[in-house]
Design a protein around this motif. Structure first.
Motif, PDB file in Angstrom:
ATOM      1  N   LEU A   1      -4.500  47.946 -23.540  1.00 40.88           N
ATOM      2  CA  LEU A   1      -5.197  47.165 -24.534  1.00 40.88           C
ATOM      3  C   LEU A   1      -6.854  47.834 -24.931  1.00 40.88           C
ATOM      4  O   LEU A   1      -7.285  47.819 -25.785  1.00 40.88           O
ATOM      5  N   GLY A   2      -7.303  48.221 -23.724  1.00 40.04           N
ATOM      6  CA  GLY A   2      -8.841  48.766 -23.800  1.00 40.04           C
ATOM      7  C   GLY A   2      -8.765  50.091 -24.869  1.00 40.04           C
ATOM      8  O   GLY A   2      -9.802  50.497 -25.287  1.00 40.04           O
ATOM      9  N   ASN A   3      -7.494  50.745 -24.847  1.00 42.91           N
ATOM     10  CA  ASN A   3      -7.608  52.154 -25.536  1.00 42.91           C
ATOM     11  C   ASN A   3      -6.709  51.689 -26.836  1.00 42.91           C
ATOM     12  O   ASN A   3      -6.532  53.179 -27.569  1.00 42.91           O
ATOM     13  N   ALA A   4      -6.402  50.693 -27.411  1.00 45.91           N
ATOM     14  CA  ALA A   4      -5.561  50.393 -28.506  1.00 45.91           C
ATOM     15  C   ALA A   4      -6.222  50.439 -29.776  1.00 45.91           C
ATOM     16  O   ALA A   4      -5.764  50.533 -30.708  1.00 45.91           O
ATOM     17  N   GLY A   5      -7.774  50.406 -29.960  1.00 46.48           N
ATOM     18  CA  GLY A   5      -8.475  50.392 -30.938  1.00 46.48           C
ATOM     19  C   GLY A   5      -8.524  49.091 -31.601  1.00 46.48           C
ATOM     20  O   GLY A   5      -8.542  49.100 -32.768  1.00 46.48           O
ATOM     21  N   LEU A   6      -8.147  47.940 -30.811  1.00 43.33           N
ATOM     22  CA  LEU A   6      -7.943  46.863 -31.412  1.00 43.33           C
ATOM     23  C   LEU A   6      -9.600  46.260 -31.587  1.00 43.33           C
ATOM     24  O   LEU A   6     -10.530  46.514 -30.901  1.00 43.33           O
ATOM     25  N   ASN A   7      -9.651  45.402 -32.563  1.00 42.29           N
ATOM     26  CA  ASN A   7     -10.942  44.895 -32.880  1.00 42.29           C
ATOM     27  C   ASN A   7     -11.830  44.273 -32.054  1.00 42.29           C
ATOM     28  O   ASN A   7     -11.121  43.453 -31.348  1.00 42.29           O
ATOM     29  N   ASN A   8     -12.852  44.686 -31.528  1.00 46.74           N
ATOM     30  CA  ASN A   8     -13.592  44.392 -30.560  1.00 46.74           C
ATOM     31  C   ASN A   8     -13.307  44.223 -29.076  1.00 46.74           C
ATOM     32  O   ASN A   8     -13.637  43.513 -28.205  1.00 46.74           O
ATOM     33  N   VAL A   9     -12.292  44.819 -28.747  1.00 45.75           N
ATOM     34  CA  VAL A   9     -11.442  44.790 -27.404  1.00 45.75           C
ATOM     35  C   VAL A   9     -11.731  46.219 -26.913  1.00 45.75           C
ATOM     36  O   VAL A   9     -11.479  47.180 -27.331  1.00 45.75           O
ATOM     37  N   THR A  10     -12.435  45.937 -25.767  1.00 46.44           N
ATOM     38  CA  THR A  10     -12.593  47.320 -24.835  1.00 46.44           C
ATOM     39  C   THR A  10     -12.092  46.916 -23.433  1.00 46.44           C
ATOM     40  O   THR A  10     -11.667  45.740 -23.044  1.00 46.44           O
ATOM     41  N   LYS A  11     -12.108  48.059 -22.557  1.00 46.61           N
ATOM     42  CA  LYS A  11     -11.747  47.788 -21.240  1.00 46.61           C
ATOM     43  C   LYS A  11     -12.457  46.665 -20.608  1.00 46.61           C
ATOM     44  O   LYS A  11     -11.664  45.929 -19.886  1.00 46.61           O
ATOM     45  N   GLU A  12     -13.783  46.533 -20.862  1.00 41.53           N
ATOM     46  CA  GLU A  12     -14.753  45.503 -20.117  1.00 41.53           C
ATOM     47  C   GLU A  12     -14.154  44.264 -20.740  1.00 41.53           C
ATOM     48  O   GLU A  12     -14.050  43.189 -19.704  1.00 41.53           O
ATOM     49  N   THR A  13     -13.960  44.103 -22.117  1.00 39.32           N
ATOM     50  CA  THR A  13     -13.693  42.753 -22.352  1.00 39.32           C
ATOM     51  C   THR A  13     -12.075  42.178 -21.875  1.00 39.32           C
ATOM     52  O   THR A  13     -11.822  41.238 -21.272  1.00 39.32           O
TER      53      THR A  13
ATOM     54  N   SER B   1     -10.864  43.456 -18.970  1.00 37.75           N
ATOM     55  CA  SER B   1     -11.390  43.108 -17.602  1.00 37.75           C
ATOM     56  C   SER B   1     -11.785  41.704 -17.302  1.00 37.75           C
ATOM     57  O   SER B   1     -11.384  41.023 -16.425  1.00 37.75           O
ATOM     58  N   LYS B   2     -12.480  41.214 -18.249  1.00 40.21           N
ATOM     59  CA  LYS B   2     -13.353  40.014 -18.139  1.00 40.21           C
ATOM     60  C   LYS B   2     -12.548  38.798 -18.267  1.00 40.21           C
ATOM     61  O   LYS B   2     -12.467  37.932 -17.601  1.00 40.21           O
ATOM     62  N   VAL B   3     -11.760  38.993 -19.415  1.00 41.09           N
ATOM     63  CA  VAL B   3     -10.538  37.866 -19.639  1.00 41.09           C
ATOM     64  C   VAL B   3      -9.530  37.844 -18.578  1.00 41.09           C
ATOM     65  O   VAL B   3      -9.202  36.708 -18.248  1.00 41.09           O
ATOM     66  N   LEU B   4      -9.314  38.752 -18.127  1.00 39.00           N
ATOM     67  CA  LEU B   4      -8.263  38.985 -16.854  1.00 39.00           C
ATOM     68  C   LEU B   4      -8.798  38.030 -15.692  1.00 39.00           C
ATOM     69  O   LEU B   4      -8.000  37.290 -15.082  1.00 39.00           O
ATOM     70  N   GLU B   5     -10.059  38.272 -15.527  1.00 41.34           N
ATOM     71  CA  GLU B   5     -10.739  37.588 -14.355  1.00 41.34           C
ATOM     72  C   GLU B   5     -10.694  36.049 -14.904  1.00 41.34           C
ATOM     73  O   GLU B   5     -10.504  35.034 -13.747  1.00 41.34           O
TER      74      GLU B   5
ATOM     75  N   ALA C   1      -0.594  34.280 -25.115  1.00 40.88           N
ATOM     76  CA  ALA C   1      -1.543  33.340 -26.052  1.00 40.88           C
ATOM     77  C   ALA C   1      -2.817  33.044 -25.677  1.00 40.88           C
ATOM     78  O   ALA C   1      -3.558  33.168 -26.248  1.00 40.88           O
ATOM     79  N   GLN C   2      -2.854  32.830 -24.332  1.00 36.95           N
ATOM     80  CA  GLN C   2      -4.162  32.528 -23.702  1.00 36.95           C
ATOM     81  C   GLN C   2      -5.138  33.773 -23.641  1.00 36.95           C
ATOM     82  O   GLN C   2      -5.908  33.671 -24.214  1.00 36.95           O
ATOM     83  N   LEU C   3      -4.489  34.898 -23.263  1.00 33.94           N
ATOM     84  CA  LEU C   3      -5.162  36.376 -23.360  1.00 33.94           C
ATOM     85  C   LEU C   3      -5.842  36.386 -25.005  1.00 33.94           C
ATOM     86  O   LEU C   3      -6.754  36.713 -25.039  1.00 33.94           O
ATOM     87  N   THR C   4      -4.840  36.092 -25.862  1.00 31.99           N
ATOM     88  CA  THR C   4      -5.244  36.430 -27.510  1.00 31.99           C
ATOM     89  C   THR C   4      -6.426  35.687 -27.533  1.00 31.99           C
ATOM     90  O   THR C   4      -7.691  35.841 -28.137  1.00 31.99           O
ATOM     91  N   ASN C   5      -6.392  34.057 -26.970  1.00 36.62           N
ATOM     92  CA  ASN C   5      -7.356  33.313 -27.671  1.00 36.62           C
ATOM     93  C   ASN C   5      -8.697  33.724 -26.856  1.00 36.62           C
ATOM     94  O   ASN C   5      -9.789  33.445 -27.555  1.00 36.62           O
ATOM     95  N   LEU C   6      -8.530  34.177 -25.567  1.00 35.86           N
ATOM     96  CA  LEU C   6      -9.826  34.595 -25.013  1.00 35.86           C
ATOM     97  C   LEU C   6     -10.513  35.793 -25.411  1.00 35.86           C
ATOM     98  O   LEU C   6     -11.784  36.050 -25.585  1.00 35.86           O
TER      99      LEU C   6
END
Ligand code: SAM
Length: 286
Positions: free
Chosen positions: A241-253, A255-259, A278-283
């Motif tokens: 996900l961190g490398n997919a070029g999705l809007n505002n999504v980085t490895k750091e975000t 990682s934070k959401v998984l936590e 669904a939860q991951l997307t919402n976060l």
């Protein structure tokens, strides 16, 4: 009375019209009356129903459907089959044959015209080369429908039905399970078709949910996340996900959401349920 659905009658019709099978249209016609009866039974077709059949072929299943349904709309792409259908279905006044590519039909408009916009049932022995676009097209364009009962390649049916932790689990499983409850109704061997396909087949029934089983803020974004997660299925979610070029999504975000979700930093997409996606997307949206 349905007259097709056995090899003798099918061969008679093919000979009468000098019909030759076209591989490019995925033409494998059903020649087993038991299977045909069981498909109509599995689809729960009644005299109240308007049924859309995709790819009627020479009209074998159409005859069975016409006897059980109030109305059948049959969409066939192949020119050569149209006069055959007009012949084999001449006794039925509740069948409309439409000569078109199903992927180009405005099915919403058709349902509006033929069934006053009320939900239809889709029943088909699908051309396997376009299984996914047909199913996703029906769901994503919000065609009013109760259920889809279709013959598909066995592996594809398995993929639609499985959950996390299996090798068949992927974007198709999640997409189908977001819109419908899938149930494999029967497995069908190649001997039930003419010509015999090189793959096994299965009939799967997808019963449309009135409301999706999970709440997601942005459906479109969730499917982008799911696709990215399975594009590189052996990679961790942080990397895929961190490398997919999705809007505002980085490895750091990620990682934070998984936590926040109490999930491991090394987890892969294939381990997540629809609810977790669904939860991951919402976060990720916040
Ligand atoms: N229903 C018939 C039966 O069970 O014997 C035929 C099923 S055969 C697997 C698939 C049918 O879909 C063929 O008749 C084929 O010509 C038709 N078809 C293929 N591509 C299509 C498309 N894009 N739109 C509509 N029909 C299509």
């Amino acid at each position: 009375m349905a007259t097709l659905g056995n090899p003798t009658h099918t061969i008679e019709v093919l000979k009468k019209y000098g019909f030759s099978f076209q591989k490019k249209f995925g033409q494998n016609f059903l020649i087993d009356s038991n299977i045909l009866e069981n498909i109509v039974k599995a689809a729960d077709v009644t005299k109240d129903d308007c049924v859309l059949e995709i790819g009627p072929g020479i009209g074998t299943m159409t005859q069975y459907l016409a006897e059980s349904a109030r109305q059948v709309i049959a969409v066939e792409i192949d020119n050569a089959l149209i006069p055959i259908l007009q012949d084999t279905l001449s006794e039925y006044d509740n069948v409309t044959i439409i000569h078109q590519d199903i992927l180009k039909v405005d099915i919403n408009k058709l349902v509006q015209e033929k069934n006053n916009g009320k939900p239809i049932k889709v029943v088909a022995n699908l051309p396997y080369y376009i299984t996914t676009p047909i199913i996703m097209g029906l769901f994503e364009s919000r065609v009013p429908l109760e259920s889809i009962t279709i013959m598909v390649q066995k592996e594809v049916a398995d993929r639609m039905q499985v959950g996390p932790g299996t090798k068949d689990y992927g974007a198709l499983s999640l997409a189908v399970q977001y819109y419908a409850n899938p149930e494999i109704m029967m497995y069908v061997p190649p001997t039930c078709f003419m010509p015999k396909p090189n793959v096994g087949s299965a009939v799967i029934k997808l019963v449309r949910y009135e409301n999706p089983p999970v709440e997601v803020r942005d459906e479109h974004f969730m499917f982008q996340v799911i696709r990215a997660a399975f594009n590189q299925r052996r990679k961790t979610l942080v990397n895929s996900l961190g490398n997919a070029g999705l809007n505002n999504v980085t490895k750091e975000t990620v990682s934070k959401v998984l936590e926040q979700m109490n999930l491991s930093q090394t987890i892969r997409g294939e381990a997540l349920t629809l609810e977790q996606f669904a939860q991951l997307t919402n976060l990720l949206i916040f």
